[in-house]
Design a protein around this motif. Structure first.
Motif, PDB file in Angstrom:
ATOM      1  N   ARG A 109       0.500  -0.874   0.622  1.00 44.21           N
ATOM      2  CA  ARG A 109       0.002  -0.110   0.436  1.00 44.21           C
ATOM      3  C   ARG A 109       0.422   1.670  -0.082  1.00 44.21           C
ATOM      4  O   ARG A 109       0.777   2.303  -0.548  1.00 44.21           O
ATOM      5  CB  ARG A 109      -1.215  -0.365   1.363  1.00 44.21           C
ATOM      6  CG  ARG A 109      -2.112  -1.311   1.147  1.00 44.21           C
ATOM      7  CD  ARG A 109      -2.991  -1.192   0.242  1.00 44.21           C
ATOM      8  NE  ARG A 109      -4.048  -1.942   0.754  1.00 44.21           N
ATOM      9  CZ  ARG A 109      -4.258  -3.163   0.082  1.00 44.21           C
ATOM     10  NH1 ARG A 109      -2.776  -3.712  -0.242  1.00 44.21           N
ATOM     11  NH2 ARG A 109      -4.991  -4.166   0.083  1.00 44.21           N
ATOM     12  N   ARG A 132      -8.972  -1.716  -4.644  1.00 52.83           N
ATOM     13  CA  ARG A 132      -9.230  -0.862  -3.878  1.00 52.83           C
ATOM     14  C   ARG A 132      -7.855   0.384  -3.845  1.00 52.83           C
ATOM     15  O   ARG A 132      -8.241   1.935  -3.966  1.00 52.83           O
ATOM     16  CB  ARG A 132     -10.780  -0.335  -2.944  1.00 52.83           C
ATOM     17  CG  ARG A 132     -11.933  -1.571  -3.471  1.00 52.83           C
ATOM     18  CD  ARG A 132     -12.616  -1.298  -2.181  1.00 52.83           C
ATOM     19  NE  ARG A 132     -13.464  -2.306  -2.070  1.00 52.83           N
ATOM     20  CZ  ARG A 132     -14.428  -3.051  -1.864  1.00 52.83           C
ATOM     21  NH1 ARG A 132     -13.143  -4.331  -1.660  1.00 52.83           N
ATOM     22  NH2 ARG A 132     -15.173  -3.762  -1.794  1.00 52.83           N
ATOM     23  N   ALA A 133      -6.794  -0.242  -3.251  1.00 55.96           N
ATOM     24  CA  ALA A 133      -5.875   0.059  -3.404  1.00 55.96           C
ATOM     25  C   ALA A 133      -5.045   0.972  -4.001  1.00 55.96           C
ATOM     26  O   ALA A 133      -4.701   2.530  -4.497  1.00 55.96           O
ATOM     27  CB  ALA A 133      -5.160  -1.059  -2.218  1.00 55.96           C
ATOM     28  N   SER A 135      -6.970   1.833  -7.092  1.00 54.80           N
ATOM     29  CA  SER A 135      -7.815   2.783  -7.391  1.00 54.80           C
ATOM     30  C   SER A 135      -7.955   3.985  -6.376  1.00 54.80           C
ATOM     31  O   SER A 135      -7.542   4.648  -7.191  1.00 54.80           O
ATOM     32  CB  SER A 135      -9.395   2.308  -7.698  1.00 54.80           C
ATOM     33  OG  SER A 135     -10.631   3.003  -7.549  1.00 54.80           O
ATOM     34  N   ASP A 136      -8.325   4.385  -4.993  1.00 53.23           N
ATOM     35  CA  ASP A 136      -8.026   4.941  -4.333  1.00 53.23           C
ATOM     36  C   ASP A 136      -6.272   5.814  -4.591  1.00 53.23           C
ATOM     37  O   ASP A 136      -6.470   7.460  -5.173  1.00 53.23           O
ATOM     38  CB  ASP A 136      -7.425   4.615  -2.721  1.00 53.23           C
ATOM     39  CG  ASP A 136      -8.482   3.859  -2.513  1.00 53.23           C
ATOM     40  OD1 ASP A 136      -9.867   4.337  -3.518  1.00 53.23           O
ATOM     41  OD2 ASP A 136      -9.216   3.363  -1.308  1.00 53.23           O
ATOM     42  N   ALA A 137      -4.690   5.170  -4.885  1.00 57.96           N
ATOM     43  CA  ALA A 137      -3.949   5.831  -4.844  1.00 57.96           C
ATOM     44  C   ALA A 137      -3.680   5.863  -6.777  1.00 57.96           C
ATOM     45  O   ALA A 137      -3.440   7.666  -6.671  1.00 57.96           O
ATOM     46  CB  ALA A 137      -3.037   5.306  -5.303  1.00 57.96           C
ATOM     47  N   ALA A 139      -6.998   7.889  -8.612  1.00 60.40           N
ATOM     48  CA  ALA A 139      -7.477   8.410  -8.259  1.00 60.40           C
ATOM     49  C   ALA A 139      -7.270   9.788  -7.843  1.00 60.40           C
ATOM     50  O   ALA A 139      -6.954  10.977  -7.578  1.00 60.40           O
ATOM     51  CB  ALA A 139      -8.883   8.165  -7.631  1.00 60.40           C
ATOM     52  N   GLU A 140      -6.225   9.818  -6.045  1.00 58.99           N
ATOM     53  CA  GLU A 140      -5.428  10.643  -5.874  1.00 58.99           C
ATOM     54  C   GLU A 140      -3.890  11.103  -6.345  1.00 58.99           C
ATOM     55  O   GLU A 140      -4.347  12.456  -6.656  1.00 58.99           O
ATOM     56  CB  GLU A 140      -5.032   9.558  -4.789  1.00 58.99           C
ATOM     57  CG  GLU A 140      -3.825  11.361  -3.430  1.00 58.99           C
ATOM     58  CD  GLU A 140      -4.763  12.000  -2.326  1.00 58.99           C
ATOM     59  OE1 GLU A 140      -4.662  12.889  -2.492  1.00 58.99           O
ATOM     60  OE2 GLU A 140      -5.642  11.593  -3.041  1.00 58.99           O
ATOM     61  N   LEU A 181     -15.189   1.530  -9.587  1.00 62.33           N
ATOM     62  CA  LEU A 181     -13.856   2.152  -8.947  1.00 62.33           C
ATOM     63  C   LEU A 181     -13.550   2.917  -9.536  1.00 62.33           C
ATOM     64  O   LEU A 181     -12.991   2.469 -11.109  1.00 62.33           O
ATOM     65  CB  LEU A 181     -12.480   0.985  -8.289  1.00 62.33           C
ATOM     66  CG  LEU A 181     -13.377  -0.073  -7.073  1.00 62.33           C
ATOM     67  CD1 LEU A 181     -12.389  -0.989  -7.504  1.00 62.33           C
ATOM     68  CD2 LEU A 181     -13.539   0.333  -6.259  1.00 62.33           C
ATOM     69  N   GLY A 183     -11.029   4.829 -10.154  1.00 63.02           N
ATOM     70  CA  GLY A 183      -9.210   4.848  -9.922  1.00 63.02           C
ATOM     71  C   GLY A 183      -8.836   3.426 -11.154  1.00 63.02           C
ATOM     72  O   GLY A 183      -7.082   4.135 -11.316  1.00 63.02           O
TER      73      GLY A 183
END
Length: 388
Positions: A109, A132-133, A135-137, A139-140, A181, A183
């Motif tokens: 992560r 998900r991890a 995608s989150d990264a 998108a950020e 998701l 990202g």
């Protein structure tokens, strides 16, 4: 396993390696790598893949993640598949481009922002938590990252320590969640191993994992995903590239073919890839029963080593098996016939399948062998760092 192939097809490397050790330029427990041969193999593989409409991502764990070899390979195969973050960082620092990250080892992560910032072509995800991890990264960072779905291997086909992936029966439900998701985008599938060589003959055949990946891609296509990739790693070589293309893969991941050391190369000395490394050690001592012990450090447990050559006398001795649970401080050879001259300090040359990155060996890169003018480019550790 590869000594006959090496002596027949690259005797110049054998001579150069023996000379380097004899002169004290390299220590025992050193892999001597033929840079010219490795680059030549990369050139062959790239041309054949282009002819067949395939894309290649090269793998370098078995080469000791060596920067000089990475640069030579990347001149012909620009993108890599990194099996873990340390390998990815070495490849990135050397200037190669990221084709696939996260396979075989998921990106931790805390490393995601750094590695996604390199804008890899794809990232492999094993489950929803990793998707998900990523995608989150992503998108950020302000973009959508293409991901490959790793399929859970068929029963009996997965190596211990490599478990994980999405079961084929759950691929539809998995995709439905990932599609929401923000990202990530589903770009294809992968599995491992997809091709294996018969231990007795070296003949390559697809594994059940290949069929699982094909079925998963069909399921994703039925959901409307277009242009899906299918990376089918393991035993990627000149001999298997046509098989990958015929069965429907889009990507291969050459590793041992870059050094001419797939199991097929041990059985068939006519394969196009040239054997490109030799393991150099020396006789440390001799047991009371006459068996010589050579220095260890680089004896990968799955090597299937057969014989060692002592070039001072031309003596060739069988290598005795050793249990993998023990540290390879030494490796024993069979006792020679009475009267044979074996001395402490004698050079010993071996050729076998390895994974240098899990050894404690030195790596010596030699250039110029193809022109008859060998020169030592440098000495490195098993992780690709220059040796002091």
């Amino acid at each position: 396993m590869f000594l006959d192939s090496l002596l027949t097809r690259n005797p110049e490397l054998v001579d150069a390696a023996a000379d380097l050790h004899r002169r004290g330029v390299i220590p025992p427990d050193t892999y001597v790598m033929d840079l010219d041969a490795i680059e030549g193999n990369a050139r062959l593989l790239a041309a054949e893949a282009e002819r067949l409409g395939l894309t290649l991502w090269f793998v370098v764990k078995q080469l000791g993640r060596n920067p000089e070899l990475i640069k030579a390979i990347a001149r012909h195969i620009p993108k890599y598949a990194a099996i873990d973050p340390p390998e990815a960082r070495t490849l990135h620092a050397t200037g190669a481009r990221a084709g696939n990250l996260g396979h075989l080892v998921q990106i931790p992560r805390r490393d995601l922002p750094e590695m996604l910032g390199w804008r890899p072509e794809t990232v492999t995800v094993y489950d929803l938590a990793n998707a998900r991890a990523v995608s989150d990264a992503a998108a950020e960072l302000g973009f959508v990252q293409d991901v490959l779905i790793r399929l859970e291997g068929a029963e009996g086909s997965v190596y211990p320590g490599q478990e994980g992936g999405v079961p084929l029966a759950g691929i539809d439900e998995f995709a439905a969640t990932v599609e929401r998701l923000p990202g990530v985008r589903i770009a294809g599938v992968t599995a491992f191993p997809c091709v294996l060589c018969d231990p007795a003959t070296g003949a390559p055949t697809p594994t059940p994992n290949f069929e699982l990946a094909l079925k998963a891609r069909q399921t994703l296509a039925a959901r409307g995903h277009q242009g899906l990739k299918l990376s089918a790693p393991s035993a990627t070589s000149m001999a298997t590239l046509p098989l990958l293309a015929e069965l429907g893969a889009t990507h291969g991941e050459p590793g041992h073919s870059l050094t001419g050391t797939t199991p097929l190369h041990a059985h068939d000395l006519t394969q196009p890839e040239k054997p490109a490394y030799v393991y150099v050690t020396e006789v440390a001592h001799t047991l009371a029963d006459g068996r010589p012990a050579v220095h260890g450090g680089g004896f990968y447990p799955r090597s299937n080593i057969k014989a060692a050559l002592l070039p001072r006398t031309g003596l060739r001795l069988p290598v005795q098996d050793a249990p993998p649970e023990n540290i390879d401080y030494y490796r024993l050879l069979d006792a020679p016939e009475a009267g044979a001259d074996v001395r402490a300090g004698d050079t010993a040359l071996l050729a076998f399948r390895t994974q240098i990155f899990v050894t404690r060996s030195t790596v010596a890169v030699v250039a110029g062998l193809s022109a008859g003018a060998p020169r030592l480019v440098g000495l490195f550790d098993a992780q690709g760092k220059a040796a002091s």
